[in-house]
Scaffold this motif. Sequence first.
Motif, PDB file in Angstrom:
ATOM      1  N   MET A   1       0.803  -1.068  -0.081  1.00  0.00           N
ATOM      2  CA  MET A   1      -0.016   0.018   0.084  1.00  0.00           C
ATOM      3  C   MET A   1       0.900   1.220  -0.005  1.00  0.00           C
ATOM      4  N   SER A   2       0.508   2.247  -0.607  1.00  0.00           N
ATOM      5  CA  SER A   2       1.432   3.390  -0.884  1.00  0.00           C
ATOM      6  C   SER A   2       1.000   4.389   0.472  1.00  0.00           C
ATOM      7  N   LEU A   3       1.932   5.134   0.500  1.00  0.00           N
ATOM      8  CA  LEU A   3       2.102   6.207   1.562  1.00  0.00           C
ATOM      9  C   LEU A   3       0.698   7.110   1.477  1.00  0.00           C
ATOM     10  N   LEU A   4       0.292   7.503   0.435  1.00  0.00           N
ATOM     11  CA  LEU A   4      -0.743   8.207   0.211  1.00  0.00           C
ATOM     12  C   LEU A   4      -2.206   7.480   0.325  1.00  0.00           C
ATOM     13  N   GLU A   5      -2.369   6.222   0.026  1.00  0.00           N
ATOM     14  CA  GLU A   5      -3.540   5.285   0.417  1.00  0.00           C
ATOM     15  C   GLU A   5      -3.431   5.032   2.032  1.00  0.00           C
ATOM     16  N   THR A   6      -2.319   5.067   2.427  1.00  0.00           N
ATOM     17  CA  THR A   6      -2.224   4.657   4.235  1.00  0.00           C
ATOM     18  C   THR A   6      -2.768   6.107   4.667  1.00  0.00           C
ATOM     19  N   ALA A   7      -2.379   7.367   4.035  1.00  0.00           N
ATOM     20  CA  ALA A   7      -2.885   8.613   4.477  1.00  0.00           C
ATOM     21  C   ALA A   7      -4.434   8.547   4.285  1.00  0.00           C
ATOM     22  N   LYS A   8      -5.005   8.465   3.205  1.00  0.00           N
ATOM     23  CA  LYS A   8      -6.325   8.336   3.224  1.00  0.00           C
ATOM     24  C   LYS A   8      -6.886   7.482   4.133  1.00  0.00           C
ATOM     25  N   ARG A   9      -6.428   6.320   4.577  1.00  0.00           N
ATOM     26  CA  ARG A   9      -7.253   5.441   5.441  1.00  0.00           C
ATOM     27  C   ARG A   9      -7.238   5.934   6.715  1.00  0.00           C
ATOM     28  N   HIS A  10      -6.053   7.091   7.084  1.00  0.00           N
ATOM     29  CA  HIS A  10      -6.051   7.359   8.354  1.00  0.00           C
ATOM     30  C   HIS A  10      -6.771   8.792   8.363  1.00  0.00           C
ATOM     31  N   ASP A  11      -7.649   8.949   7.371  1.00  0.00           N
ATOM     32  CA  ASP A  11      -8.137  10.222   7.225  1.00  0.00           C
ATOM     33  C   ASP A  11      -7.565  11.608   7.187  1.00  0.00           C
ATOM     34  N   LEU A  12      -6.632  11.631   6.754  1.00  0.00           N
ATOM     35  CA  LEU A  12      -5.823  12.853   6.451  1.00  0.00           C
ATOM     36  C   LEU A  12      -5.987  13.466   4.967  1.00  0.00           C
ATOM     37  N   ASN A  13      -5.998  14.732   5.054  1.00  0.00           N
ATOM     38  CA  ASN A  13      -6.234  15.647   3.802  1.00  0.00           C
ATOM     39  C   ASN A  13      -4.777  15.365   2.888  1.00  0.00           C
ATOM     40  N   THR A  14      -4.883  14.695   1.921  1.00  0.00           N
ATOM     41  CA  THR A  14      -3.552  13.970   1.305  1.00  0.00           C
ATOM     42  C   THR A  14      -2.653  15.284   0.721  1.00  0.00           C
TER      43      THR A  14
END
Length: 52
Positions: A1-14
């Motif tokens: 999983m990419s860093l951006l996908e992980t960020a999305k899963r943690h509800d971050l504004n990418t």
Amino acid sequence: MSLLETAKRHDLNTEKYMTYLLEHLPSEESLVNKNVLEAYLPWAESIQNNCK
């Protein structure tokens, strides 16, 4: 999983997250230290506070 996908899963504004990384990582003296890198992962408390 990419860093951006992980960020999305943690509800971050990418966009905010990538901007934060690009602004702060270059000022780190060493990225060899595991603790330094862990502080920039999507689930880190400081990232959660700054990038939602």
